[in-house]
Design an enzyme around this catalytic site. Structure first.
Site, PDB file in Angstrom:
ATOM      1  N   GLU A   1       0.858  -1.186   0.000  1.00 16.74           N
ATOM      2  CA  GLU A   1       0.000   0.000   0.000  1.00 16.74           C
ATOM      3  C   GLU A   1       0.894   1.236   0.000  1.00 16.74           C
ATOM      4  O   GLU A   1       1.974   1.232   0.597  1.00 16.74           O
ATOM      5  CB  GLU A   1      -0.896   0.009   1.250  1.00 16.74           C
ATOM      6  CG  GLU A   1      -1.731   1.281   1.363  1.00 16.74           C
ATOM      7  CD  GLU A   1      -2.845   1.190   2.399  1.00 16.74           C
ATOM      8  OE1 GLU A   1      -2.758   0.358   3.310  1.00 16.74           O
ATOM      9  OE2 GLU A   1      -3.807   1.975   2.279  1.00 16.74           O
TER      10      GLU A   1
ATOM     11  N   CYS B   1      -6.584   0.717   2.954  1.00 14.48           N
ATOM     12  CA  CYS B   1      -7.564   1.812   2.979  1.00 14.48           C
ATOM     13  C   CYS B   1      -7.485   2.695   1.746  1.00 14.48           C
ATOM     14  O   CYS B   1      -8.451   3.387   1.415  1.00 14.48           O
ATOM     15  CB  CYS B   1      -7.350   2.673   4.215  1.00 14.48           C
ATOM     16  SG  CYS B   1      -7.739   1.830   5.738  1.00 14.48           S
TER      17      CYS B   1
ATOM     18  N   ASN C   1     -12.066  -3.368   0.547  1.00 14.55           N
ATOM     19  CA  ASN C   1     -11.106  -3.571   1.639  1.00 14.55           C
ATOM     20  C   ASN C   1     -11.760  -3.147   2.943  1.00 14.55           C
ATOM     21  O   ASN C   1     -12.273  -2.030   3.038  1.00 14.55           O
ATOM     22  CB  ASN C   1      -9.861  -2.715   1.434  1.00 14.55           C
ATOM     23  CG  ASN C   1      -8.932  -2.753   2.650  1.00 14.55           C
ATOM     24  OD1 ASN C   1      -8.370  -3.799   2.970  1.00 14.55           O
ATOM     25  ND2 ASN C   1      -8.797  -1.631   3.339  1.00 14.55           N
ATOM     26  N   GLU C   2     -11.736  -4.000   3.918  1.00  8.79           N
ATOM     27  CA  GLU C   2     -12.285  -3.679   5.247  1.00  8.79           C
ATOM     28  C   GLU C   2     -13.662  -3.022   5.152  1.00  8.79           C
ATOM     29  O   GLU C   2     -13.950  -2.072   5.881  1.00  8.79           O
ATOM     30  CB  GLU C   2     -11.304  -2.810   6.036  1.00  8.79           C
ATOM     31  CG  GLU C   2     -10.069  -3.577   6.457  1.00  8.79           C
ATOM     32  CD  GLU C   2      -9.207  -2.897   7.511  1.00  8.79           C
ATOM     33  OE1 GLU C   2      -9.406  -1.706   7.774  1.00  8.79           O
ATOM     34  OE2 GLU C   2      -8.334  -3.582   8.082  1.00  8.79           O
TER      35      GLU C   2
HETATM   36  O1  AHR Z   1      -2.119  -1.541   7.067  1.00  6.96           O
HETATM   37  C1  AHR Z   1      -2.605  -0.270   7.368  1.00  6.96           C
HETATM   38  C2  AHR Z   1      -4.110  -0.200   7.268  1.00  6.96           C
HETATM   39  O2  AHR Z   1      -4.702  -1.039   8.203  1.00  6.96           O
HETATM   40  C3  AHR Z   1      -4.683  -0.664   5.958  1.00  6.96           C
HETATM   41  O3  AHR Z   1      -4.676   0.326   5.005  1.00  6.96           O
HETATM   42  C4  AHR Z   1      -6.085  -1.029   6.323  1.00  6.96           C
HETATM   43  O4  AHR Z   1      -6.624  -1.997   5.474  1.00  6.96           O
HETATM   44  C5  AHR Z   1      -5.973  -1.465   7.765  1.00  6.96           C
HETATM   45  O5  AHR Z   1      -6.927  -0.881   8.548  1.00  6.96           O
END
Ligand code: AHR
Length: 676
Positions: free
Chosen positions: A55, A262, A393-394
Site C-alpha cells: 500500500e 484503505c 477492503n475492510e
Molecule cells: O495496514 C494499514 C491499514 O490497516 C490498511 O490500510 C487497512 O486496510 C488497515 O486498517
C-alpha cells in the site's frame, strides 16, 4: 517394619515423586518430544501461501518504491509550489508569481476542460546570468544520491523562441555541487516537447536538493520535471528502487496484494483508487491526495500525494518479476467506513463493476480486446494471468453484502474462473464480523480476507485460531496482520523481536491449517524513516538504505521454507501450540524430498528439543538449522544497525530418524533436512 509404617513410607514416596515430576519440564527428554509424520501429508500448501501486502502508506510508493526523486514534479499538489523554492529565496513573495529584476516565475493553469495535469511553471528571463534565477526541488525528505551513479533528468517544455540554457545541479546539504548537467531546449512552437539528459553524481548524499538555474533570455513553460537514478529495478526508465524490490524478491512471495489497504476505499469516493487513471504516460496520470496525508493526527504528511507513477501496469509487472500472483483489490462502491462511509447507490454501481471487468481484460485479454490491446501497447503482449480479484477492503455491513453480490454475479458471468476475495471487515471478531461471516457463508466467495492487528500476547494465544475453524467452502486470506507492541495505530509501536516471535508462533498455526488458510501477508509493507504515518512496518528505508525488521525475517523464513504439504508435528498426540511456550509446524517438500520444521520458543529459557521424523527410511545428515533470535525481546533493527536481529544458519548432524537441537530463548528455529 509394620504394615502401617510401610503404608506411610509409600505415601511419602508418592508425594516426593509427584513433587519431583511437577517440577520437571512438561516434556521428558528420553522420549522424543515432537513427532513429525513425514508420510502423512494433511494438506497441500498453496504456492500463494506467503505473500506481500503493498500500500502507498508511509511513503511506500511516492518517495519510496517509485524511484522518482522530484517531489511535486507536475505542480499539481494542493499548493502548486510545494517541494519547490524559487531562487533567490529572499525576493518578496507574490502568490503564484515571483517578480525579479531579471524575470518572472509563475504557476499557470491551462484552464482546459478535463485536463488531468492542468498546471505548469512559466519562467520569463531577461538576460539572466547563472545563479540569479532558478528553482530548487527538495525531494522526498531530500534526495538520496550515490557517488558514481548515473542520474537521468527529464522535463517537458514549451517555448516560442529558443534562448535559455538550463543548469541542472545537485547539491549536498551544505550547498556543494555534487553533479551537474546543461540542457538547452531547442524546439519552438505551441507543442510540448520532452527532453532528457544524464549525468553522474560526484558524491554520496542522503539529503541532496536539485537546482535548475536559468541563463539567457526568453520565456519557457516547464512541466513533469523528473530525476531518476540509473540503477532502477531491471534498469527500467521511470522505474522502482532496486534495493527495495530486491528485498521483496528475496522473500519469494507467493502473491502481491495491491494497491492497499484503505487507499483502495479513499477518505471519500472521489479519493478512491481508480486503476484506469494509473496507466499510460505519466503526464496523463491524474495525481490525487494520498489518504494518509492527514489520517494519523500526530503524523501529518501534508505533502503526501499519489502521482501514480507506480500504477497498475507496474504492479502487474512487479508481480511477474518477483514470481508472485497478482492480487488487485478494487473499490466496491464504498469509501472507508472509518471516514466518510460514502456509498454509491446500487443503481449507480455499474462503472465500478465495469472497472473490475475491464481490469481482468487488461490483465488477461488478447490484443483483440479493448483493454488487452492497451496492455499490449504498454509493452506486455503476454497476459499477466490474473486469477483473483478483491472486492472491497475492510468493508462491512449490509451495504457491503449487497454490493459484493452484484460484483460476484457480474464477474462470474463473464469470468467464471476468476476467484473473488471478499472483505470480512476490519475486525476478526464481534457483531459486524459475525454478521458478515454468516452472510459470506451464503455468498461463498473463494477467499475471505481477515485482518488482525493486536498485542503480541494475542498472537501467542491465537496460534490455535484456525484449528477448529469452520470449514465452509471459502478459504482464508490472512490479508493483514502485525503484532502491536503498544496498540493499534499507536505511533509508539515497535518492530522488535517480541512482536516478531509472537507473529512466528501465530504463523505456525496458519501453516498447520494450510487446508483452510491459503494466503497470508504482514501489513503494512514499507515505511520511510522520515516519512511514516503508521507503525509497525515490515521494511524500513531512508533515501539510500533499506533494512528488514525482525518481522521481515519471520515472514521470509516462512516463505522461503514453504514446502509443498503440511504434515503433523505432534507432542503427546497433539499439535504444539504453546505448551511449555513452544509452538511448531512442519511441512514436507515433495520436490526436494525434505522435511522442514519450524519451532518457536517464546520463553526466556533455551530448551533442548528432540524431533523424531516418522515415515522416512532415513534422514540425510546434516540438517540445516536457521535461527532467528536476539539478546533481548526489545531488540530492533535500524538504519545504523540493520542486522542486529537476523537469521543465523548452521548445520547439525542427525542420526537416522532423530534430530536433537537446543532452541534458543525467544526464537524461531527452522530445521530443513533431506530424507529418503
Ligand atoms: O495496514 C494499514 C491499514 O490497516 C490498511 O490500510 C487497512 O486496510 C488497515 O486498517
Amino acid at each position: 517394619m509394620n504394615p502401617s509404617a510401610i503404608k506411610k513410607l509409600n505415601h511419602l514416596l508418592v508425594l516426593i515423586l509427584t513433587s519431583i515430576i511437577s517440577f520437571l519440564p512438561a516434556f521428558s527428554q528420553d522420549k522424543c518430544m515432537i513427532t513429525v509424520k513425514a508420510d502423512n501429508p494433511i494438506a497441500a500448501i498453496q504456492p500463494t501461501m506467503w505473500g506481500i501486502f503493498f500500500e502507498d502508506i508511509n511513503m511506500g510508493a511516492d518517495g519510496g518504491l517509485y524511484a522518482e526523486l522530484v517531489k511535486n514534479r507536475s505542480f499539481e499538489f494542493n499548493k502548486p509550489l510545494d517541494g519547490w523554492t524559487v531562487q533567490p529565496v529572499d525576493f518578496p513573495y507574490v502568490p503564484f508569481q515571483k517578480q525579479f529584476g531579471e524575470g518572472t516565475v509563475m504557476i499557470v493553469n491551462r484552464q482546459e476542460k478535463n485536463s488531468v495535469n492542468p498546471r505548469f511553471i512559466r519562467l520569463n528571463a531577461n538576460n539572466v546570468s547563472k545563479g540569479k534565477l532558478g528553482i530548487t526541488n527538495e525531494g522526498f525528505r531530500g534526495m538520496g544520491i550515490k557517488k558514481g551513479m548515473q542520474y537521468n533528468f527529464s522535463l517537458m517544455y514549451r517555448q516560442q523562441t529558443a534562448g535559455l540554457k538550463l543548469y541542472v545541479e545537485l547539491v549536498d546539504s551544505t550547498g556543494k555541487n555534487i553533479g551537474e548537467v546543461i540542457l538547452t531546449p531547442s524546439e519552438t512552437g505551441n507543442k510540448w516537447n520532452k527532453q532528457s539528459v544524464s549525468f553522474t553524481a560526484t558524491s554520496t548524499e542522503p539529503k541532496a536538493k536539485m537546482n535548475i538555474w536559468f541563463e539567457g533570455n526568453g520565456k519557457i513553460d516547464l512541466d513533469i520535471i523528473s530525476l531518476f537514478p540509473g540503477d532502477t529495478w531491471k534498469h527500467r526508465a521511470g522505474g522502482m528502487r532496486s534495493d527495495l524490490v530486491q528485498m521483496l524478491a528475496d522473500m519469494k512471495p507467493g502473491f502481491i496484494r495491491f494497491p492497499g489497504g484503505c487507499i483502495v476505499e479513499g477518505h471519500d469516493l472521489s479519493q478512491r483508487y481508480q486503476w484506469k487513471k494509473t496507466i499510460g504516460p505519466v503526464e496523463e496520470r491524474q495525481l490525487i491526495i494520498n489518504r494518509w496525508n492527514a489520517e494519523i493526527v500526530n503524523r501529518p504528511a501534508p505533502d503526501y500525494f499519489q502521482t501514480f507513477g507506480l500504477g497498475f501496469y507496474e504492479y502487474f509487472q512487479l508481480a511477474e518479476d518477483i514470481g508472485a500472483e497478482p492480487l488487485p483489490i478494487l473499490n466496491c462502491g464504498m469509501a472507508c467506513q472509518f471516514n466518510t462511509a460514502e456509498v454509491v447507490p446500487v443503481e449507480q454501481l455499474d462503472p465500478y463493476i465495469q472497472d473490475a471487468l475491464d481490469l481482468i481484460e487488461f490483465a488477461n485479454g488478447n490484443v483483440n480486446t479493448k483493454w488487452g490491446a492497451v496492455r499490449v501497447k504498454l509493452g506486455h503482449p503476454a497476459p499477466f494471468n490474473l486469477k483473483m480479484i478483491g472486492v472491497g477492503n475492510e468493508n462491512w455491513g449490509p451495504q457491503y453484502v449487497e454490493r459484493l453480490k452484484i460484483f460476484q454475479k457480474a464477474l462470474k458471468e463473464k469470468y467464471p474462473g476468476i476467484k473473488i476475495v471478499a472483505s470480512s471487515g476490519a475486525e476478526y471478531q464481534g457483531e459486524r464480523f459475525t454478521y458478515l461471516k454468516n452472510e459470506l457463508k451464503k455468498i461463498k466467495p473463494e477467499f475471505i480476507d481477515e485482518h488482525y492487528y493486536n498485542r503480541p500476547e494475542w498472537f501467542l494465544n491465537n496460534a490455535t485460531m484456525y484449528d477448529n475453524y469452520q470449514r465452509d467452502g471459502s478459504k482464508i486470506f490472512a490479508g493483514e496482520y502485525a503484532a502491536q507492541s503498544d496498540r493499534v495505530v499507536s505511533t509508539e509501536n515497535k518492530n522488535n523481536l517480541r512482536t516478531a516471535i509472537a507473529e512466528a508462533a501465530f504463523l505456525t498455526g496458519l501453516e498447520r491449517n494450510a487446508d483452510l488458510v491459503n494466503m497470508a501477508s504482514y501489513a503494512p509493507l514499507f515505511a520511510h524513516v522520515d516519512g511514516w504515518q503508521w507503525k509497525p512496518d515490515l521494511i524500513w528505508f531512508d533515501n539510500l538504505h533499506a533494512f528488514g525488521t525482525p518481522n521481515y525475517y519471520v515472514q521470509k523464513l516462512f516463505s522461503t521454507n514453504k514446502g509443498t504439504h503440511v504434515v503433523p508435528a505432534l507432542t503427546n498426540g497433539k499439535p504444539l501450540t504453546g505448551q511449555d511456550s513452544l509452538y511448531a509446524s512442519a511441512v514436507i517438500d515433495k520436490n526436494t524430498n525434505e522435511v522442514i520444521i519450524k519451532i518457536v520458543n517464546s520463553s526466556s529459557v533455551e530448551k533442548p528439543v528432540c524431533l523424531e521424523i516418522e515415515g522416512v527410511k532415513r534422514l540425510i545428515s546434516p540438517a540445516s538449522v536457521t535461527i532467528l533470535t536476539g539478546t533481548s525481546l526489545e531488540q530492533e533493527n535500524t538504519i545504523q544497525s540493520p542486522l542486529t536481529v537476523k537469521p543465523l544458519e548452521e548445520s547439525i548432524t542427525v542420526n537416522e530418524k532423530k534430530i536433537n537441537v537446543t532452541v534458543n530463548s525467544n526464537s524461531l528455529t527452522v530445521i530443513r533436512i533431506g530424507f529418503n
